[in-house]
Design a protein around this motif. Structure first.
Motif, PDB file in Angstrom:
ATOM      1  N   ALA A 241       0.799  -1.256   0.092  1.00 24.26           N
ATOM      2  CA  ALA A 241       0.026  -0.088  -0.021  1.00 24.26           C
ATOM      3  C   ALA A 241       0.848   1.361  -0.011  1.00 24.26           C
ATOM      4  O   ALA A 241       0.424   2.287  -0.706  1.00 24.26           O
ATOM      5  N   ALA A 242       1.924   1.244   0.607  1.00 22.50           N
ATOM      6  CA  ALA A 242       2.822   2.459   0.652  1.00 22.50           C
ATOM      7  C   ALA A 242       3.510   2.824  -0.479  1.00 22.50           C
ATOM      8  O   ALA A 242       3.736   3.822  -0.862  1.00 22.50           O
ATOM      9  N   ILE A 243       3.886   1.648  -1.191  1.00 20.86           N
ATOM     10  CA  ILE A 243       4.565   1.773  -2.623  1.00 20.86           C
ATOM     11  C   ILE A 243       3.565   2.167  -3.417  1.00 20.86           C
ATOM     12  O   ILE A 243       3.589   3.092  -4.509  1.00 20.86           O
ATOM     13  N   TYR A 244       2.234   1.598  -3.426  1.00 19.65           N
ATOM     14  CA  TYR A 244       1.254   2.178  -4.722  1.00 19.65           C
ATOM     15  C   TYR A 244       1.091   3.651  -4.238  1.00 19.65           C
ATOM     16  O   TYR A 244       0.682   4.207  -5.076  1.00 19.65           O
ATOM     17  N   LYS A 245       0.471   3.876  -2.786  1.00 17.41           N
ATOM     18  CA  LYS A 245       0.054   5.207  -2.627  1.00 17.41           C
ATOM     19  C   LYS A 245       1.254   6.404  -3.200  1.00 17.41           C
ATOM     20  O   LYS A 245       0.837   7.430  -3.549  1.00 17.41           O
ATOM     21  N   ALA A 246       2.531   5.973  -2.659  1.00 16.41           N
ATOM     22  CA  ALA A 246       3.672   6.915  -3.001  1.00 16.41           C
ATOM     23  C   ALA A 246       3.598   7.128  -4.528  1.00 16.41           C
ATOM     24  O   ALA A 246       3.928   8.218  -4.889  1.00 16.41           O
TER      25      ALA A 246
ATOM     26  N   ASP B  49       2.395  10.333  -9.591  1.00 17.04           N
ATOM     27  CA  ASP B  49       1.631  10.285 -10.912  1.00 17.04           C
ATOM     28  C   ASP B  49       0.386   9.563 -10.723  1.00 17.04           C
ATOM     29  O   ASP B  49       0.710   8.312 -10.402  1.00 17.04           O
ATOM     30  N   ASP B  50      -0.850  10.056 -10.789  1.00 20.83           N
ATOM     31  CA  ASP B  50      -1.924   9.181 -10.674  1.00 20.83           C
ATOM     32  C   ASP B  50      -2.340   8.153 -11.951  1.00 20.83           C
ATOM     33  O   ASP B  50      -3.201   7.380 -11.892  1.00 20.83           O
ATOM     34  N   ALA B  51      -1.453   8.103 -12.868  1.00 21.34           N
ATOM     35  CA  ALA B  51      -1.674   7.363 -14.130  1.00 21.34           C
ATOM     36  C   ALA B  51      -0.857   5.964 -13.891  1.00 21.34           C
ATOM     37  O   ALA B  51       0.331   5.927 -14.265  1.00 21.34           O
TER      38      ALA B  51
ATOM     39  N   TRP C 188      -2.618   0.563 -11.166  1.00 26.07           N
ATOM     40  CA  TRP C 188      -3.671   0.173 -10.204  1.00 26.07           C
ATOM     41  C   TRP C 188      -4.362   1.471 -10.156  1.00 26.07           C
ATOM     42  O   TRP C 188      -4.211   2.491 -10.664  1.00 26.07           O
ATOM     43  N   ASP C 189      -5.551   1.303  -9.365  1.00 23.65           N
ATOM     44  CA  ASP C 189      -6.522   2.102  -9.094  1.00 23.65           C
ATOM     45  C   ASP C 189      -6.010   3.174  -7.785  1.00 23.65           C
ATOM     46  O   ASP C 189      -6.114   2.840  -6.827  1.00 23.65           O
ATOM     47  N   CYS C 190      -5.689   4.280  -8.273  1.00 21.59           N
ATOM     48  CA  CYS C 190      -5.141   5.200  -7.292  1.00 21.59           C
ATOM     49  C   CYS C 190      -6.246   5.691  -6.425  1.00 21.59           C
ATOM     50  O   CYS C 190      -5.803   5.898  -5.110  1.00 21.59           O
ATOM     51  N   THR C 191      -7.537   5.521  -6.539  1.00 20.55           N
ATOM     52  CA  THR C 191      -8.493   6.009  -5.770  1.00 20.55           C
ATOM     53  C   THR C 191      -8.715   5.003  -4.636  1.00 20.55           C
ATOM     54  O   THR C 191      -8.794   5.350  -3.498  1.00 20.55           O
ATOM     55  N   LEU C 192      -8.197   3.687  -4.851  1.00 16.71           N
ATOM     56  CA  LEU C 192      -8.272   2.812  -3.880  1.00 16.71           C
ATOM     57  C   LEU C 192      -7.051   2.973  -2.819  1.00 16.71           C
ATOM     58  O   LEU C 192      -7.381   2.949  -1.742  1.00 16.71           O
TER      59      LEU C 192
ATOM     60  N   PHE D  98      -5.200   4.579   1.673  1.00 19.06           N
ATOM     61  CA  PHE D  98      -4.200   4.116   2.715  1.00 19.06           C
ATOM     62  C   PHE D  98      -3.996   5.093   4.050  1.00 19.06           C
ATOM     63  O   PHE D  98      -3.404   6.009   3.762  1.00 19.06           O
ATOM     64  N   GLY D  99      -4.087   4.294   5.039  1.00 17.82           N
ATOM     65  CA  GLY D  99      -4.250   5.453   6.439  1.00 17.82           C
ATOM     66  C   GLY D  99      -5.546   6.203   6.643  1.00 17.82           C
ATOM     67  O   GLY D  99      -5.646   6.701   7.813  1.00 17.82           O
TER      68      GLY D  99
END
Length: 145
Positions: A26-31, A36-38, A41-45, A49-50
């Motif tokens: 989750a930390a890697i995906y969120k960072a 860059d939100d492109a 994976w689905d950045c809204t999900l 995190f947190g």
């Protein structure tokens, strides 16, 4: 289909009570989403995190012999008996330490005599839950005993 998206969606929808994924996922995906939100994976999900979800258990390492799977083979093939002794010898070498340094993983690699004190801050996802000083709003719930 990103299986981590599907699993997190099911968790957030209440289909599951818990989800087992790597503690740094989750930390890697969120960072990455914050840069860059492109993403694949689905950045809204993962940006939840947190706030919408957090880890309640970290530091479960006894399942791993030497980290992520190195090889797959037919059960009973004997490949594990060939590879495991080589891996056990290699992770005790300075070459293994050098690889960990080269890839910025010194705090996450299996420690041997060539490792000193942790370099930099040890991330919450690398600590057992009992050692966490974070809170759920930071994505990693501590559990003081």
């Amino acid at each position: 289909l990103n299986v981590n998206n599907a699993a997190l969606t099911s968790l957030l929808n209440g289909d599951y009570d818990a989800l087992w994924i790597y503690a740094d996922q989750a930390a890697i995906y969120k960072a990455a989403c914050e840069e860059d939100d492109a993403q694949e994976w689905d950045c809204t999900l993962w940006n939840q995190f947190g706030t919408g979800f957090a880890y309640v258990q970290t530091g479960i390492l006894n399942y791993q012999a030497s980290g992520t799977t190195l090889a797959l083979s037919k059960k009973g093939s004997g490949l594990a008996g060939t590879l495991n002794p080589c891996i056990e010898v290699f992770i005790e070498t300075e070459s293994y330490f050098d690889l960990c340094v080269e890839h910025g993983q010194t705090n996450d690699c299996f420690q041997n005599e060539f490792f000193g004190e942790p370099i930099g801050e040890v991330q919450a996802y690398s600590l057992p839950t009992i050692e966490l000083t974070t809170n759920c709003a930071e994505g990693y719930c501590s559990c003081p005993m």
